[in-house]
Design a protein around this motif. Structure first.
Motif, PDB file in Angstrom:
ATOM      1  N   HIS A   1      -2.495  -6.096  -7.521  1.00 44.80           N
ATOM      2  CA  HIS A   1      -3.481  -6.213  -8.392  1.00 44.80           C
ATOM      3  C   HIS A   1      -3.151  -6.635  -9.800  1.00 44.80           C
ATOM      4  O   HIS A   1      -3.992  -7.160 -10.581  1.00 44.80           O
ATOM      5  CB  HIS A   1      -4.067  -4.586  -8.891  1.00 44.80           C
ATOM      6  N   ARG A   2      -2.010  -7.102  -9.922  1.00 43.41           N
ATOM      7  CA  ARG A   2      -1.563  -7.835 -11.090  1.00 43.41           C
ATOM      8  C   ARG A   2      -1.356  -9.256 -10.813  1.00 43.41           C
ATOM      9  O   ARG A   2      -0.125  -9.802 -10.875  1.00 43.41           O
ATOM     10  CB  ARG A   2      -0.132  -7.222 -11.793  1.00 43.41           C
TER      11      ARG A   2
ATOM     12  N   THR B   1      -5.915  -4.628  -3.821  1.00 45.33           N
ATOM     13  CA  THR B   1      -5.883  -3.403  -4.879  1.00 45.33           C
ATOM     14  C   THR B   1      -5.523  -2.097  -4.053  1.00 45.33           C
ATOM     15  O   THR B   1      -5.362  -1.203  -4.872  1.00 45.33           O
ATOM     16  CB  THR B   1      -7.072  -3.343  -5.621  1.00 45.33           C
TER      17      THR B   1
ATOM     18  N   GLY C   1       6.064   0.712  -6.772  1.00 50.68           N
ATOM     19  CA  GLY C   1       5.229   1.847  -6.581  1.00 50.68           C
ATOM     20  C   GLY C   1       4.886   1.684  -4.894  1.00 50.68           C
ATOM     21  O   GLY C   1       5.254   2.494  -4.224  1.00 50.68           O
TER      22      GLY C   1
ATOM     23  N   TRP D   1       7.460   0.884 -13.817  1.00 51.14           N
ATOM     24  CA  TRP D   1       6.178   1.762 -13.786  1.00 51.14           C
ATOM     25  C   TRP D   1       5.468   1.762 -12.558  1.00 51.14           C
ATOM     26  O   TRP D   1       5.151   0.692 -11.932  1.00 51.14           O
ATOM     27  CB  TRP D   1       5.145   1.409 -15.175  1.00 51.14           C
TER      28      TRP D   1
HETATM   29  C1  LIG Z   1      -3.019   3.077  -1.800  1.00 45.82           C
HETATM   30  C2  LIG Z   1      -3.453   3.332  -3.146  1.00 45.82           C
HETATM   31  N1  LIG Z   1      -2.917   4.575  -3.623  1.00 45.82           N
HETATM   32  C3  LIG Z   1      -3.094   4.738  -4.982  1.00 45.82           C
HETATM   33  C4  LIG Z   1      -3.809   3.469  -5.677  1.00 45.82           C
HETATM   34  C5  LIG Z   1      -3.872   3.724  -7.212  1.00 45.82           C
HETATM   35  N2  LIG Z   1      -3.085   2.915  -8.020  1.00 45.82           N
HETATM   36  C6  LIG Z   1      -3.381   1.501  -8.365  1.00 45.82           C
HETATM   37  S1  LIG Z   1      -1.894   0.720  -9.048  1.00 45.82           S
HETATM   38  C7  LIG Z   1      -0.877   2.156  -8.841  1.00 45.82           C
HETATM   39  C8  LIG Z   1       0.481   1.807  -9.112  1.00 45.82           C
HETATM   40  C9  LIG Z   1       1.151   0.935  -8.373  1.00 45.82           C
HETATM   41  O1  LIG Z   1       2.476   0.646  -8.723  1.00 45.82           O
HETATM   42  P1  LIG Z   1       3.604  -0.589  -8.376  1.00 45.82           P
HETATM   43  O2  LIG Z   1       3.280  -0.855  -6.964  1.00 45.82           O
HETATM   44  O3  LIG Z   1       4.809   0.106  -8.870  1.00 45.82           O
HETATM   45  O4  LIG Z   1       2.732  -1.852  -9.141  1.00 45.82           O
HETATM   46  P2  LIG Z   1       2.400  -1.848 -10.690  1.00 45.82           P
HETATM   47  O5  LIG Z   1       1.108  -1.318 -11.022  1.00 45.82           O
HETATM   48  O6  LIG Z   1       3.583  -1.401 -11.323  1.00 45.82           O
HETATM   49  O7  LIG Z   1       2.535  -3.328 -10.885  1.00 45.82           O
HETATM   50  C10 LIG Z   1      -1.785   3.084  -8.166  1.00 45.82           C
HETATM   51  C11 LIG Z   1      -0.854   4.114  -7.903  1.00 45.82           C
HETATM   52  C12 LIG Z   1      -4.135   2.499  -5.014  1.00 45.82           C
HETATM   53  N3  LIG Z   1      -4.863   1.538  -5.810  1.00 45.82           N
HETATM   54  N4  LIG Z   1      -3.839   2.237  -3.769  1.00 45.82           N
END
Ligand SMILES: Cc1ncc(C[n+]2csc(CCOP(=O)(O)OP(=O)(O)O)c2C)c(N)n1
Length: 320
Positions: free
Chosen positions: A66-67, A115, A147, A177
């Motif tokens: 998503h980034r 995403t 994450g 984060w």
């Molecule tokens: C399967 C799933 N669980 C939860 C989410 C909600 N969510 C969106 S971004 C995010 C954090 C992801 O953290 P990381 O992988 O470290 O990426 P960052 O945002 O730090 O770049 C979460 C929990 C999601 N989009 N998809």
């Protein structure tokens, strides 16, 4: 490194990083006017995107999360078409249907923005399997966060890529984060790369705010993958200098932690390196800033003036 300077790579990398930073700031600014889609920026992570991408070739494929704006722009995407996509305009890379969270740019080899956290990991592994079966050249680079590395799909993907010897470069951008949760609360090991050994995959952690270090580490990883056909895990240690999404004010972040990482801003660092090494002086840097600002102005104008898609386009490219 001197060779980098001589052939202008350092300046080109700085320009890309400035463009990414400016683009992300522009999106936040446009968002403040209201009636604008929410996005997730990777502000502060520009060296990781540009460093990795600078070591990949045309036959390589990319999947991201998503980034993704930095990854896309580091690969060569035009800011105007990206912004148009976010705004739902017909001139966007996916005709305005994907927004910032699902964008793909086939002509640049960017197959997916996921995403679904971790979604890119299993799909990248599958793309690498298809490359192997079809005997196609190139590696598959997959960007994800710390994450995602805490999810089961990361471990399944690494295990299968190792067992089946698949040409995947897993790039964990450890920005400390996971949405609103510090990675310290979610994992006990300091580095995601520590997990690689358990799957007999080489793992390396690199300073993700040093574009030269990221590039060198990626070159090494890609060399290994091309020579052995096997996967590699690269962790770039960096920091998300902005909120989780464009309206997040980071009120939950420790002020000292933020200040420490701001002092390690990858763009400030590269500016200083460029000044010290000599390809540009202060006036040259100012001219570069002005060039980037002009590109972003043009991108903004292009996206704002672009038309929305016809209603008929709603059902085109819909497969199910
Ligand atoms: C399967 C799933 N669980 C939860 C989410 C909600 N969510 C969106 S971004 C995010 C954090 C992801 O953290 P990381 O992988 O470290 O990426 P960052 O945002 O730090 O770049 C979460 C929990 C999601 N989009 N998809």
């Amino acid at each position: 490194m001197l060779a980098d300077i001589r052939d202008g790579d350092a300046v080109r990398m700085l320009e890309r990083m400035l463009l990414v930073r400016g683009y992300e700031q522009l999106i936040v600014a446009l968002g403040k006017g209201g009636n604008f889609p929410i996005t997730c920026s990777a502000l502060g992570q520009e060296a990781s995107a540009v460093g990795v991408m600078s070591a990949l070739g045309e036959a390589d494929r990319i999947l991201t999360n998503h980034r993704s704006a930095g990854h896309l722009m580091a690969r060569g995407a035009e800011p105007g078409r990206l912004l148009a996509e976010v705004m739902g305009k017909a001139t966007g890379y996916c005709g305005g249907k994907s927004g910032s969270l699902h964008i793909s740019v086939k002509e640049l080899g960017v197959l997916l923005t996921s995403t679904i956290v971790g979604g890119e990991l299993s799909l990248a592994t599958g793309v690498a399997l298809s490359k192997k079966m079809l005997k196609e050249p190139g590696v598959v680079a997959c960007f994800f966060g710390d994450g995602a590395a805490c999810e089961g799909v990361f471990h399944e993907s690494l295990n299968l890529a190792s067992a089946w010897a698949l040409p995947v470069l897993y790039v964990c951008e450890n920005n400390q984060w996971q949405a609103f949760v510090s990675r310290r609360e979610a994992m006990r090991n300091e580095h995601v790369s520590d997990w690689a050994a358990g799957y007999r995959v080489p793992g390396r952690t690199v300073d993700g705010n040093d574009v030269f270090a990221v590039r060198e580490a990626t070159q090494e990883a890609v060399r290994y993958i091309r020579e052995t056909g096997r996967p590699y895990l690269l962790e770039t240690c960096t920091y998300r200098l902005a909120g989780h999404y464009s309206l997040d004010d980071q009120a939950y972040v420790d002020a000292q932690e933020l200040a420490d990482w701001r002092a390690r801003d990858p763009i400030l660092r590269l500016r200083e390196q460029v000044l010290a090494m000599g390809p540009l002086d202060e006036a040259g840097l100012e001219a570069l800033d002005a060039r980037v600002a002009a590109q972003l102005d043009e991108a903004r104008r292009f996206a704002l003036e672009s038309p929305y898609p016809d209603v008929a386009a709603l059902t085109a490219d819909v497969l199910a």
